[in-house]
Design a protein around this motif. Structure first.
Motif, PDB file in Angstrom:
ATOM      1  N   GLY A 167      23.131 -74.404 127.913  1.00  0.00           N
ATOM      2  CA  GLY A 167      22.299 -74.093 126.754  1.00  0.00           C
ATOM      3  C   GLY A 167      23.122 -73.925 125.491  1.00  0.00           C
ATOM      4  N   ALA A 168      23.033 -72.739 124.893  1.00  0.00           N
ATOM      5  CA  ALA A 168      23.670 -72.499 123.609  1.00  0.00           C
ATOM      6  C   ALA A 168      25.187 -72.338 123.706  1.00  0.00           C
ATOM      7  N   ASN A 169      25.782 -72.705 124.831  1.00  0.00           N
ATOM      8  CA  ASN A 169      27.259 -72.765 124.826  1.00  0.00           C
ATOM      9  C   ASN A 169      27.714 -74.075 124.194  1.00  0.00           C
ATOM     10  N   PHE A 170      26.809 -75.043 124.070  1.00  0.00           N
ATOM     11  CA  PHE A 170      27.079 -76.314 123.379  1.00  0.00           C
ATOM     12  C   PHE A 170      28.444 -76.897 123.751  1.00  0.00           C
ATOM     13  N   GLY A 171      28.669 -77.010 125.064  1.00  0.00           N
ATOM     14  CA  GLY A 171      29.876 -77.681 125.548  1.00  0.00           C
ATOM     15  C   GLY A 171      31.158 -76.922 125.303  1.00  0.00           C
ATOM     16  N   GLY A 172      31.082 -75.624 125.114  1.00  0.00           N
ATOM     17  CA  GLY A 172      32.279 -74.819 124.916  1.00  0.00           C
ATOM     18  C   GLY A 172      32.399 -74.279 123.501  1.00  0.00           C
ATOM     19  N   LEU A 173      31.481 -74.678 122.640  1.00  0.00           N
ATOM     20  CA  LEU A 173      31.547 -74.246 121.239  1.00  0.00           C
ATOM     21  C   LEU A 173      31.444 -72.730 121.119  1.00  0.00           C
ATOM     22  N   SER A 174      30.600 -72.111 121.932  1.00  0.00           N
ATOM     23  CA  SER A 174      30.421 -70.660 121.826  1.00  0.00           C
ATOM     24  C   SER A 174      31.729 -69.932 122.099  1.00  0.00           C
ATOM     25  N   ALA A 175      32.408 -70.307 123.176  1.00  0.00           N
ATOM     26  CA  ALA A 175      33.664 -69.629 123.492  1.00  0.00           C
ATOM     27  C   ALA A 175      34.732 -69.960 122.456  1.00  0.00           C
ATOM     28  N   LEU A 176      34.744 -71.194 121.996  1.00  0.00           N
ATOM     29  CA  LEU A 176      35.727 -71.603 120.988  1.00  0.00           C
ATOM     30  C   LEU A 176      35.587 -70.768 119.720  1.00  0.00           C
ATOM     31  N   LEU A 177      34.382 -70.676 119.185  1.00  0.00           N
ATOM     32  CA  LEU A 177      34.187 -69.925 117.940  1.00  0.00           C
ATOM     33  C   LEU A 177      34.485 -68.452 118.172  1.00  0.00           C
ATOM     34  N   SER A 178      34.068 -67.950 119.303  1.00  0.00           N
ATOM     35  CA  SER A 178      34.319 -66.549 119.609  1.00  0.00           C
ATOM     36  C   SER A 178      35.818 -66.253 119.590  1.00  0.00           C
ATOM     37  N   MET A 179      36.593 -67.126 120.216  1.00  0.00           N
ATOM     38  CA  MET A 179      38.037 -66.884 120.297  1.00  0.00           C
ATOM     39  C   MET A 179      38.715 -67.053 118.938  1.00  0.00           C
ATOM     40  N   LEU A 180      38.255 -68.027 118.154  1.00  0.00           N
ATOM     41  CA  LEU A 180      38.843 -68.221 116.823  1.00  0.00           C
ATOM     42  C   LEU A 180      38.575 -67.020 115.918  1.00  0.00           C
ATOM     43  N   ASN A 181      37.464 -66.339 116.154  1.00  0.00           N
ATOM     44  CA  ASN A 181      37.094 -65.196 115.332  1.00  0.00           C
ATOM     45  C   ASN A 181      37.526 -63.874 115.937  1.00  0.00           C
ATOM     46  N   SER A 182      38.411 -63.928 116.888  1.00  0.00           N
ATOM     47  CA  SER A 182      38.826 -62.690 117.544  1.00  0.00           C
ATOM     48  C   SER A 182      39.344 -61.677 116.546  1.00  0.00           C
ATOM     49  N   CYS A 183      38.875 -60.456 116.673  1.00  0.00           N
ATOM     50  CA  CYS A 183      39.363 -59.405 115.790  1.00  0.00           C
ATOM     51  C   CYS A 183      40.651 -58.782 116.324  1.00  0.00           C
ATOM     52  N   ALA A 184      41.138 -59.239 117.460  1.00  0.00           N
ATOM     53  CA  ALA A 184      42.416 -58.750 117.976  1.00  0.00           C
ATOM     54  C   ALA A 184      43.549 -59.582 117.407  1.00  0.00           C
ATOM     55  N   SER A 185      44.667 -58.958 117.123  1.00  0.00           N
ATOM     56  CA  SER A 185      45.823 -59.667 116.592  1.00  0.00           C
ATOM     57  C   SER A 185      46.652 -60.235 117.748  1.00  0.00           C
TER      58      SER A 185
END
Lengths: 248, 248, 248, 248, 248, 248, 248, 248
Positions: A207-225
């Protein structure tokens, strides 16, 4: 650059007409062998520290065998092949000694290198379905002589599974965090450790994982350094980079 | 965890009832100060090696000053603030000694740390317009005591500018590649060096760059090994990670 | 449905020719007042339990005042207005008693209802910058008579801040998790509690957050059960739904 | 326009009542043959310099054979068919002499034109997997009488392979740069040569390449001048345009 | 490469120890001047045929003036600056003779080159609102010595306006088709002419044009042969490429 | 086509050498006036039934006035201008009689046509914030002589407001459904009526409405028959088409 | 937490040195069993009220059987498996008693729990094609002891079908609205009822539904209050959350 | 509404206690038959003018047969089924007389209606590959009694093919424009005719057509007036709407 040219250059270094630095830089920029359909970077071991790796997807089995054979006959002792389909693996096996892991589709032609078991790379996954990508990373890192600890199925919806392994994480020199769906694993681990975290989004989900896009964006926006990201499902890239950092 | 608790724990370590490892893990997981609108992670230096950093965007100037003051009064010697608007910087300046760089919007409250000039981090940009992001990375890395070499405006459409600096790149322990538009800089550098490359896509460009998407996708799909990616325009994240790797 | 019709219907209920259930369903479907530019659902309190709320964005201040005045003069005691700009709030204030919170842009015209302090709704945020959206949710839930506990700045990169508040979370009847960037807060909380979690992605962040898309996708793909999602920055929707669930 | 009409028009040109320019423009705008399912542009050779080409995808093998036969019987000597599946090629072969290249799925029905070997078009690829698209371009350009030099597997992660071929590139009148993944090849070549570069993004890759989007955006945002882009995997379009420019 | 080195090289060419081709290729790869914030490619005229152009967006007015002054003092006679804001143009004017067109934001510092009026480039637009982008292309092409014919407001919804100008189009050596909204202009022209068509999507429009995406995709999917595409609103790129092709 | 040519053609029709149909088709394809920056389609009333309309966005106020003046002086009695900014409207007013509606930014220069009040077009909106787009449609339809019924703020979350107006809808010859957010209005109306429904998605909303994308996709995927869609916020297009259908 | 630790903790509770609340919170955070490829959360029933559920997609049939067997042998009476392929179901059946519904791909291993028939959850679909997802929700809710009413094929293009069932909806404690295409069902129901509505977008449709994106965005932008959304096709998540709310 | 109820209502109309308008509106809103998996709208012919149509995709062959049988036995003379797979068509054929067109996947069960040949609907396609979608539109329009003219393969890259058929287009009461790739056909036709144009984007193409997105956006942004758009590949929707307009 063939052997004679290399010899000549080194003689010039010896007699002082060329500085070692200049020689190094010349050696780094030049050589490859040309098979027409591929230009094999036989001196990449000199330039970048590790031999060239074959990305198997999109190549015919004949092309893969051609490149592997050329490299082995050039003196390379073992060749890593990623995304090697079972069909191509079978085709190679008839002529070439090969280790093959069907889960991660990793193949190692020639002599499988003995692990030097250096450092400690922890490879964690959010779920069971992420394991194929994690194994691509793990086998790559082991191929390059690193010690790998696997920590699978520790996704953030049961975050106590992570904390129970806090000491393992604390001992890591690098962590590879492999997760699909919401991809939050990288951020949570990133907040627990003081070493680099390489995040690998996977296409696991629907569904809304759109082929890995959800995890990709989540990781790029990580608030951890200390977190950086590679391509979706790119276990090899993460394993290679983890090895590079672990050896520093 | 307050001082008394920390004292008690350390006594238990001393008398052997608690192992140092157990103590370390307890200290790592706990403390913060609660201002209501922010929970300040005052022991992050213990847990993750570096003090907490303030992300200035989306916070009021009063909130920023409140957090900075709390940290300084808790004994933290200097506080890094990213994305600090000129207005907020002016507001802080009235009470707090602060270094402020308007190009990168980096602020350092308290004593600016003296550089230890460790290792060598090369920060390269594709163009002049990428410099603000690159400076965010550079000032962050310098703040954490690293030596930084700037190599600006070496985009791939004039790739000889990169090769002319091949020796500088060869000496790097980490490279930060900052580029907008087609973001190819990371791949080209990734093929030249044998150290980790941290790619920072920028929003520089127009039209089909879609706010940095073009450089982001380009960098994620890099065919060079050893490249990982942080968020668009995330100079701080790249500088922090570069420092972490440089210190290994 | 005018008064006469309502009277007639109720007489039929009284004499048994219409069951109360049938009557209820008829009353639920009908009335509104027509101002031309708006059709005000004055009986929504009957049909859906709560009075109509005014969404202030995209309406002129004259339209807002017209609707508020009409509702108050129809006997509604207080009117909730969301996304009320400071300008419109000032315009309303000249004639109408109004409570206004500039952070969340929530206005309450007429008598502010006294809280009944029912149940316990916990509203958590990942960071300080998410507070405006969280306050929209909190003030909405309080407007409808719920007890609200605020737990701000407990993002997953310092997940010990969450665990330190495990008991507060354990007591919640509903949790509203408000987060931008990677939006992982909802999943981690979802794995800790056994009550519904309403996830509110925010547009906080930059670059590859694409206006809140990263948090939205992350939350939709949560691997924790019991989590559902509302629109980006939709604090009102979360607060309203939390109240509805809390009252069950 | 049938023969009689053409005759009449040319008579008018002869006797001066119509200028040659006017006649040319009339001839250019009119004729085609109508098969019902296709309107074949038999005079396209007059109007646009080259005969109509058949795009095989989405057409049944019977439709393709019908169009080819019609064109050959109208006096066209050879017909280029792109995206011709092996099944359709087999079906055509039973009746029509055809050259077929299964890698690029290019078919040439009728007499294969003898190369005139005009100019020099260099077709470069980033990797081995891009070769099918490159061959579509190469065979198209050769079909139209151009000399083509193939330079395959010269991706930017080993940019010395490009520089080693700098003279070949310097001699090109047009370069076609075919690359998937990060698509940086076009920019690097664009900075090396002073002739037009036609960039062809390919769908080669996985994950965040999103079916060729990464290479497409990268090429559109190229900071090198003289670069333009065709559709993802559109080898034919690039080969056709390269030929058109080469003949200027 | 400084003068001495160039002299030495040319001597080697003279005495035959270096072939002219080798010398050319060495000269092409090297020189630039380093201002710190910019590396100016002063020999680009040698390597790529045209002097370096300054992309003004994202550079401060001080940086632009610095680069312009450096180039003029290095012997370059005129400098093209694109995306030059009126503010920066005013700032330059105080010291440097400059031609400035506020519609296209094109500036030409130094001596404006006299047109050589070579060939014929037709620049067509779909509507009046596309003219600023078209003028960027037109002024660029004229700067490089080409004859330009403007054909504005000939969009496909009134396609007779195009046909009325069929002779103008038939005489073109290159056509630049500039259009927003549905971007169909490129396909229709592509079917009328037998010369290269450079398509420039513009961001003109609203709603589902998504900042130029509609025209971009339309042009990339053109069913006409001989069409290639540059970035959204990239008039400069189209004008430069048109000039390059026109001079072949 | 000038007057003489038109006269000659009509004479040929009179004497029978040209059929009226042939004459009509010739007249349809030709004329316009060329202002340089615009080619005005003065005979569009002949070819398409309605005079040309000026799309004001992206045109300077001078250009708009130039086109309006040219049309009025060519004998057109009134000119519709859409997306006319208040500034441009003021600029026109100084010389030209103009009706201007600031909500919809519709201007009518010259004589405002008297309504013929033909048929019945119902224009419905989901909310109050959609009214500006609805008015663009309504004023356009009225300009072309149609009777328009406004039915505003009848969104599907209070669907009884629609049913209460079922008779009004049942009498419509065409319905224009204007809605943002989830855009469901078109589907619900489409299931109630047996006439064409023109759906206009609006950009009203926030967050995951992505500038109108949510309503656009919703309307395109309508499961009701008889629904078609125009661009986001394209009130003019809907009003024009509604008029065209109403007059059949 | 093993048995001994649990015993010790409970003793501390008994003698008063630990409060029950503290004990509860400790028990909640710890235990799982580690199978290497999966970490099974055997105490999740304590922590979150319901036993762990197995997500079958992306797991091998051997892994699924391993986890099921482990859970059953740990004393769990029945195990819910979602997205269980027919092949895996057949494989499990050979050893384990299992209920399997091929439409929804739901499997229940062990004893199927007897329904307690609590409350009333209405599950509605827009069309017949949405039924598989709806059944995933329905069987999940029934598994957890809820009464479920199915209301299928009541899409908004024939909205009278919904109103005819207004009483059924009025009696619901929770409604699950399952719809693809334009997904408007959730909004219309949301405006009719005064209980929570859980919206499930489905991937049913084609073209511009983009795999469920149209329904997802439509539901997220619902103008009705009380609506929240789960992932596309996530029937399980909706059924689980509906059960959680129904039990409050 | 069963027969008795309908009888009673009509009696009330006869004796004047109910007006015909009131009766009409009641009849329009009510009846359907409930098969559990489908609610068949048997009176849709009364309410919306045409009988319900079955969308075959996503339904099992048993469900389709069940619905068809129910409708035929309820007195409906013929049933249109769209997206009917060959397998389902074969399954229906065993019991039910059925016309089936495999290209468009249209089935007509029962008596195929005799064409009334009303008006003139022109259905045009850009290419041969668009014909299946065009035939779905054409057969639908013919099913509802309209005269249809097919004008296939007249794409804008050879726009003279369109002009050659200008008279056919001029006679149309409605045009359906079916095109993939750049989708420009709708705009060009829209500028030639003075009747409504229904644009159908198709998924024909590859690469940057993104499944039909390119044609969809192109058509939505058409600068021609009188154009509206249906879903990608939605031939049925276009044919239905064309029929509805043609009958006005």
């Amino acid at each position: 650059m063939n052997k004679e040219e290399l010899q000549a250059l080194l003689n010039e270094v010896k007699d002082g007409s060329v500085s070692p630095e200049e020689a190094m830089s010349k050696i780094k920029l030049m050589p490859y062998d040309d098979l027409g359909y591929a230009k094999i970077d036989t001196h990449r071991g000199v330039r970048q520290g590790e031999n060239e790796v074959i990305y198997g997807a999109g190549k015919t089995k004949e092309q893969i065998k051609g490149i592997v054979n050329h490299m082995l006959s050039s003196g390379v002792k073992s060749v890593l092949v990623t995304r090697l389909s079972p069909e191509s693996a079978d085709y190679l096996k008839t002529d070439i000694p090969i280790f093959y892991d069907s889960l991660s589709q990793i193949g190692i032609a020639g002599e499988k290198p003995e692990g030097t078991n250096r450092g400690n790379i922890v490879i964690a996954t959010g779920g069971t379905s992420d394991i194929p990508v994690a194994e691509e990373a793990a086998l790559t890192a082991e191929y390059y002589g690193n010690k790998v600890s696997r920590l699978y199925d520790v996704g953030v919806s049961g975050v106590h599974r992570l904390f129970d392994n806090a000491e393992l994480l604390a001992d890591a020199r690098v962590v590879v965090a492999v997760a699909g769906m919401e991809g939050a694993l990288a951020s949570v681990i990133g907040g627990m450790v003081d070493c680099p975290v390489i995040a690998v989004p996977t296409s696991v989900g629907y569904g809304a994982n759109f082929g890995g896009l959800s995890a990709l964006l989540s990781m790029l926006n990580s608030c951890a350094s200390g977190v950086s990201v590679v391509n979706i499902d790119n276990g090899f890239g993460a394993g290679y980079l983890a090895s590079m950092i672990n050896k520093m």
